[in-house]
Scaffold this motif. Structure first.
Motif, PDB file in Angstrom:
ATOM      1  N   ALA A   1      -4.025   8.237   0.270  1.00  0.00           N
ATOM      2  CA  ALA A   1      -4.067   6.953  -0.428  1.00  0.00           C
ATOM      3  C   ALA A   1      -4.289   5.827   0.566  1.00  0.00           C
ATOM      4  CB  ALA A   1      -2.748   6.743  -1.172  1.00  0.00           C
ATOM      5  N   ARG A   2      -4.835   4.692   0.039  1.00  0.00           N
ATOM      6  CA  ARG A   2      -5.148   3.594   0.944  1.00  0.00           C
ATOM      7  C   ARG A   2      -4.033   2.561   1.014  1.00  0.00           C
ATOM      8  NH1 ARG A   2     -10.733   2.838  -1.855  1.00  0.00           N
ATOM      9  NH2 ARG A   2      -9.278   3.589  -3.415  1.00  0.00           N
ATOM     10  N   ASP A   3      -3.254   2.438  -0.057  1.00  0.00           N
ATOM     11  CA  ASP A   3      -2.165   1.456   0.010  1.00  0.00           C
ATOM     12  C   ASP A   3      -0.880   2.070  -0.543  1.00  0.00           C
ATOM     13  OD1 ASP A   3      -2.181   1.321  -2.802  1.00  0.00           O
ATOM     14  OD2 ASP A   3      -3.853  -0.113  -2.719  1.00  0.00           O
ATOM     15  N   GLU A   4       0.165   1.255  -0.479  1.00  0.00           N
ATOM     16  CA  GLU A   4       1.488   1.759  -0.823  1.00  0.00           C
ATOM     17  C   GLU A   4       1.580   2.202  -2.291  1.00  0.00           C
ATOM     18  OE1 GLU A   4       4.510  -0.756   0.995  1.00  0.00           O
ATOM     19  OE2 GLU A   4       5.951   0.198  -0.361  1.00  0.00           O
ATOM     20  N   ALA A   5       0.985   1.405  -3.165  1.00  0.00           N
ATOM     21  CA  ALA A   5       1.053   1.736  -4.593  1.00  0.00           C
ATOM     22  C   ALA A   5       0.359   3.066  -4.866  1.00  0.00           C
ATOM     23  CB  ALA A   5       0.403   0.633  -5.417  1.00  0.00           C
ATOM     24  N   GLU A   6      -0.812   3.237  -4.250  1.00  0.00           N
ATOM     25  CA  GLU A   6      -1.534   4.496  -4.415  1.00  0.00           C
ATOM     26  C   GLU A   6      -0.754   5.665  -3.831  1.00  0.00           C
ATOM     27  OE1 GLU A   6      -6.175   3.187  -4.118  1.00  0.00           O
ATOM     28  OE2 GLU A   6      -5.608   5.072  -3.136  1.00  0.00           O
ATOM     29  N   MET A   7      -0.057   5.367  -2.731  1.00  0.00           N
ATOM     30  CA  MET A   7       0.731   6.427  -2.086  1.00  0.00           C
ATOM     31  C   MET A   7       1.829   6.948  -3.006  1.00  0.00           C
ATOM     32  SD  MET A   7       1.539   5.930   1.918  1.00  0.00           S
ATOM     33  CE  MET A   7       2.760   7.150   2.270  1.00  0.00           C
ATOM     34  N   ARG A   8       2.440   6.026  -3.736  1.00  0.00           N
ATOM     35  CA  ARG A   8       3.498   6.450  -4.667  1.00  0.00           C
ATOM     36  C   ARG A   8       2.896   7.358  -5.748  1.00  0.00           C
ATOM     37  NH1 ARG A   8       8.204   4.069  -4.481  1.00  0.00           N
ATOM     38  NH2 ARG A   8       8.478   2.562  -2.813  1.00  0.00           N
ATOM     39  N   GLU A   9       1.721   6.978  -6.236  1.00  0.00           N
ATOM     40  CA  GLU A   9       1.017   7.823  -7.212  1.00  0.00           C
ATOM     41  C   GLU A   9       0.790   9.215  -6.622  1.00  0.00           C
ATOM     42  OE1 GLU A   9      -0.122   7.736 -10.410  1.00  0.00           O
ATOM     43  OE2 GLU A   9       1.362   6.096 -10.353  1.00  0.00           O
ATOM     44  N   GLU A  10       0.290   9.218  -5.393  1.00  0.00           N
ATOM     45  CA  GLU A  10      -0.037  10.479  -4.732  1.00  0.00           C
ATOM     46  C   GLU A  10       1.223  11.331  -4.522  1.00  0.00           C
ATOM     47  OE1 GLU A  10      -2.348  10.057  -1.145  1.00  0.00           O
ATOM     48  OE2 GLU A  10      -2.191  12.204  -0.709  1.00  0.00           O
ATOM     49  N   ALA A  11       2.298  10.631  -4.153  1.00  0.00           N
ATOM     50  CA  ALA A  11       3.562  11.355  -3.922  1.00  0.00           C
ATOM     51  C   ALA A  11       3.990  12.091  -5.189  1.00  0.00           C
ATOM     52  CB  ALA A  11       4.647  10.380  -3.468  1.00  0.00           C
ATOM     53  N   ARG A  12       3.848  11.400  -6.326  1.00  0.00           N
ATOM     54  CA  ARG A  12       4.216  12.060  -7.596  1.00  0.00           C
ATOM     55  C   ARG A  12       3.310  13.256  -7.849  1.00  0.00           C
ATOM     56  NH1 ARG A  12       4.368   6.648  -9.270  1.00  0.00           N
ATOM     57  NH2 ARG A  12       6.507   5.881  -9.061  1.00  0.00           N
ATOM     58  N   ALA A  13       2.024  13.074  -7.560  1.00  0.00           N
ATOM     59  CA  ALA A  13       1.061  14.151  -7.831  1.00  0.00           C
ATOM     60  C   ALA A  13       1.320  15.385  -6.973  1.00  0.00           C
ATOM     61  CB  ALA A  13      -0.362  13.635  -7.614  1.00  0.00           C
ATOM     62  N   VAL A  14       1.716  15.188  -5.732  1.00  0.00           N
ATOM     63  CA  VAL A  14       1.912  16.343  -4.835  1.00  0.00           C
ATOM     64  C   VAL A  14       3.382  16.768  -4.785  1.00  0.00           C
ATOM     65  CG1 VAL A  14      -0.081  15.798  -3.381  1.00  0.00           C
ATOM     66  CG2 VAL A  14       2.191  14.938  -2.742  1.00  0.00           C
ATOM     67  N   GLY A  15       4.205  16.138  -5.581  1.00  0.00           N
ATOM     68  CA  GLY A  15       5.598  16.537  -5.653  1.00  0.00           C
ATOM     69  C   GLY A  15       6.412  16.139  -4.437  1.00  0.00           C
ATOM     70  N   ALA A  16       6.034  15.018  -3.811  1.00  0.00           N
ATOM     71  CA  ALA A  16       6.809  14.547  -2.654  1.00  0.00           C
ATOM     72  C   ALA A  16       7.923  13.635  -3.126  1.00  0.00           C
ATOM     73  CB  ALA A  16       5.899  13.819  -1.670  1.00  0.00           C
ATOM     74  N   ARG A  17       9.104  13.788  -2.523  1.00  0.00           N
ATOM     75  CA  ARG A  17      10.235  12.980  -2.950  1.00  0.00           C
ATOM     76  C   ARG A  17      10.262  11.641  -2.200  1.00  0.00           C
ATOM     77  NH1 ARG A  17      16.508  14.755  -2.382  1.00  0.00           N
ATOM     78  NH2 ARG A  17      17.383  12.794  -3.141  1.00  0.00           N
ATOM     79  N   PHE A  18       9.687  11.661  -0.994  1.00  0.00           N
ATOM     80  CA  PHE A  18       9.724  10.448  -0.171  1.00  0.00           C
ATOM     81  C   PHE A  18       8.317  10.049   0.277  1.00  0.00           C
ATOM     82  CE2 PHE A  18      13.683  12.779   0.592  1.00  0.00           C
ATOM     83  CZ  PHE A  18      14.622  11.820   0.247  1.00  0.00           C
ATOM     84  N   VAL A  19       8.084   8.745   0.388  1.00  0.00           N
ATOM     85  CA  VAL A  19       6.889   8.274   1.102  1.00  0.00           C
ATOM     86  C   VAL A  19       7.368   7.670   2.418  1.00  0.00           C
ATOM     87  CG1 VAL A  19       5.459   7.881  -0.926  1.00  0.00           C
ATOM     88  CG2 VAL A  19       6.885   6.038  -0.069  1.00  0.00           C
ATOM     89  N   VAL A  20       6.623   7.966   3.497  1.00  0.00           N
ATOM     90  CA  VAL A  20       7.021   7.486   4.820  1.00  0.00           C
ATOM     91  C   VAL A  20       5.918   6.591   5.365  1.00  0.00           C
ATOM     92  CG1 VAL A  20       7.790   8.140   7.127  1.00  0.00           C
ATOM     93  CG2 VAL A  20       8.284   9.629   5.173  1.00  0.00           C
ATOM     94  N   LEU A  21       6.268   5.315   5.582  1.00  0.00           N
ATOM     95  CA  LEU A  21       5.344   4.325   6.117  1.00  0.00           C
ATOM     96  C   LEU A  21       5.887   3.882   7.475  1.00  0.00           C
ATOM     97  CD1 LEU A  21       5.395   2.645   2.703  1.00  0.00           C
ATOM     98  CD2 LEU A  21       3.217   3.270   3.775  1.00  0.00           C
ATOM     99  N   PRO A  22       5.055   3.207   8.276  1.00  0.00           N
ATOM    100  CA  PRO A  22       5.568   2.763   9.579  1.00  0.00           C
ATOM    101  C   PRO A  22       6.848   1.944   9.406  1.00  0.00           C
ATOM    102  CG  PRO A  22       3.208   2.390   9.434  1.00  0.00           C
ATOM    103  CD  PRO A  22       3.642   2.850   8.087  1.00  0.00           C
ATOM    104  N   GLY A  23       6.964   1.231   8.273  1.00  0.00           N
ATOM    105  CA  GLY A  23       8.132   0.396   8.038  1.00  0.00           C
ATOM    106  C   GLY A  23       9.385   1.162   7.643  1.00  0.00           C
ATOM    107  N   GLY A  24       9.258   2.429   7.266  1.00  0.00           N
ATOM    108  CA  GLY A  24      10.448   3.180   6.865  1.00  0.00           C
ATOM    109  C   GLY A  24      10.167   4.172   5.753  1.00  0.00           C
TER     110      GLY A  24
END
Lengths: 208, 368
Positions: free
Chosen positions: B339-362
């Motif tokens: 994903a290119r941004d945080e919002a898209e990342m959350r979408e992607e996390a749901r799609a791949v079954g990830a419980r956490f998203v990890v960004l440089p900020g935390g």
């Protein structure tokens, strides 16, 4: 079946009334199958399945039903691994080889609604013939030349005589059997074992 | 179209199967059982116990091959040319088997996986007790609720039937009736063969010798020969060595393949399943002087197992390869985000079954 203490499979048709009476007489408080269209009944923790005769061994073998009642003829035909601890005595009939009177020719085609019993008989006699599976009015096959002989149920023999056919050999003597799933007998021994004992002692006479 | 009686597994199911096989293999390894890998293609052999039921193939030479249908035979045959080890040797295996003739019904596939062990080169109550304890541990590991290990003693049936001194064919018909607990047929056969007295009484008692431990005392009164008595003593010696807590049942009328099984046999049952979860026994003399083992059916075990194998480790969706590497170094399951941004990342996390998203900020938890 999950959620039931005991699941019983009974065959619809001529064995049903006696099967119900015998099992009830042995202390199994089965529900009354009062709705003709229904196939499934429950009472307390008992479930009752009403099935075609030939399907009873399948349901019991695969553990959907813990126990059931089925004729020995259908039991042999099913060829399944079941415990069959009690001969319930009713539903007596025989499975016989039937031919036209005087017909001594070789059997090349054998018609039956019991293809497995027919095959077993052929094997035992060292014969080889094509077995044709039919679903009803099997005697007709011998009359009209579809087959050289048929293997079919004989109850009294009068129907057979009327049709102008001859019973040549009794292949199997049948009556209703109690059949039990192999796992269920062990895991539900507390319920099934006493039931077997009571049925062996003649079920109905020992009603408490 | 998928061939009858075969399955493909994806997603949670595939993971549960893999986890189950791995944990069982780890358990067997902890008891000192060494892995073996056996070929799925075997030369056709009419003497093989599954010769009729195995899948056959034709080799380029015209020779007939069969697909592996049983591990025990395959393992022992692999061992024989190597020379048998002098003392006890422990082997474990896991993999698919194929049976052409098995009806593909509930719990019965034509392609199925077994995980099991063989303990070769030793024959003693202690060896049988080891296998039983290991089998019980495997059921516990799988979280099978209310499992029961049922012990049988086909040698006891054999020795009792042999006391009738009948021709082989008659004995075989009696055996089949005993195994089906078909008491009416059994009585009829005994009448026909003219077997009476104590032998008749003992043979008729066999089908009902099932239940708890009290059965062993009952069986003792029917032990007609010295050998039958020894069979029972062996069983008692095995029981004395089992740890507490193993739920046992007995069926001394179990008479399957008693020309193959020389001593104790066992199966495991669970209330939720109409089939045994595992099976095994001692087969001294069948192929090698001393050997026993058991195998678990993976498909059946998973049906009866608790959630033990269903759980998936938490997954982390990382925004950069560096972050992902760091997470993996910590032993976490890390996926690289596309994903290119945080919002898209959350979408992607749901799609791949990830419980956490990890960004440089935390790290942030994602609502499912």
């Amino acid at each position: 079946m999950k959620g039931y203490g005991l699941t019983v499979a009974l065959p619809k048709g001529r064995l049903l009334a006696e099967a119900l009476a015998t099992l009830r007489g042995a202390g199994l408080d089965l529900p009354a199958p009062d709705d003709e269209r229904a196939m499934f009944f429950k009472k307390g923790d008992l479930a009752l399945l009403l099935l075609r005769n030939a399907d009873v061994p399948t349901y019991v073998d695969l553990g959907i039903a813990d126990l059931g009642v089925v004729g020995k003829d259908n039991l042999v035909e099913a060829g399944r691994e079941l415990y069959e601890p009690v001969d319930l005595g009713f539903g007596a009939c025989r499975v016989s080889l039937i031919r036209q009177p005087g017909d001594q020719g070789p059997i090349r085609r054998l018609a039956s609604k019991y293809p497995r019993i027919a095959e077993l008989w052929l094997e035992q006699k060292g014969l080889s013939a094509d077995v044709i599976k039919l679903h009803g009015n099997v005697e007709l096959a011998a009359l009209v030349g579809l087959a050289d002989a048929v293997v079919d149920v004989v109850e009294t023999g009068t129907t057979l005589k009327k049709a102008g056919l001859e019973e040549r050999e009794v292949i199997l003597k049948s009556s209703a059997r109690l059949v039990v799933n192999k796992t269920a007998l062990k895991l539900k021994a507390g319920r099934i074992r006493p039931l077997i004992e009571r049925l062996r002692q003649g079920g109905r006479s020992s009603t408490r | 179209m998928r061939p009858e009686g075969t399955r493909t597994y994806l997603g949670d199911e595939a993971r549960a199967r893999e986890t189950c096989v791995r944990r069982l293999s780890d358990l067997f390894a902890a008891w000192g059982y060494e892995p073996v890998e056996l070929s799925a293609l075997e030369p056709f052999d009419p003497a093989h116990p599954h010769a009729d039921r195995a899948f056959k193939l034709v080799d380029k030479t015209g020779d007939v091959l069969m697909l592996r249908s049983e591990f025990t035979t395959a393992l022992i045959r692999a061992l024989l040319p190597e020379g048998l080890p002098a003392g006890p040797a422990r082997f474990r295996y896991a993999g698919p088997l194929w049976l052409r003739e098995a009806p593909s019904e509930l719990g019965r596939l034509r392609e199925f996986v077994q995980v099991g062990v063989e303990l070769v080169g030793v024959s003693s109550p202690a060896a049988d007790a080891e296998l039983l304890e290991l089998a019980w541990s495997a059921l516990e590991l799988a979280g099978v609720k209310d499992a029961v290990l049922e012990l049988g003693l086909p040698s006891f049936v054999r020795d009792t039937l042999e006391a009738a001194r009948l021709p082989q064919e008659a004995t075989e018909r009696l055996r089949r009736a005993v195994d089906k607990k078909a008491v009416p047929e059994l009585a009829e056969l005994l009448d026909a063969y003219g077997v009476g007295g104590r032998v008749r009484e003992a043979v008729l008692a066999l089908p009902d010798l099932y239940g708890g431990r009290e059965i062993l005392a009952e069986a003792r009164q029917y032990a007609l020969s010295e050998r039958a008595k020894l069979d029972l003593e062996w069983l008692e010696a095995v029981l004395a060595q089992l740890p507490p807590g193993v739920r046992l049942a007995f069926d001394l009328g179990m008479a399957r393949r008693y020309d193959y099984y020389s001593g104790l046999t066992f199966r495991a049952f669970a209330p939720s399943l109409g089939f045994p979860l595992l099976g095994g026994g001692r087969y001294d003399g069948a192929m090698v002087p001393f050997a026993a083992g058991f195998a678990l059916g993976l498909e059946r075990l998973l049906e009866a197992a608790g959630k033990a194998f269903r759980r998936r480790e938490d997954r982390y969706l990382a925004s950069s390869p560096e972050l992902a590497r760091r997470l993996r170094a910590e032993g976490k399951v890390a996926l690289l985000a596309h994903a290119r941004d945080e919002a898209e990342m959350r979408e992607e996390a749901r799609a791949v079954g990830a419980r956490f998203v990890v960004l440089p900020g935390g790290t942030q938890e994602v609502e499912p």
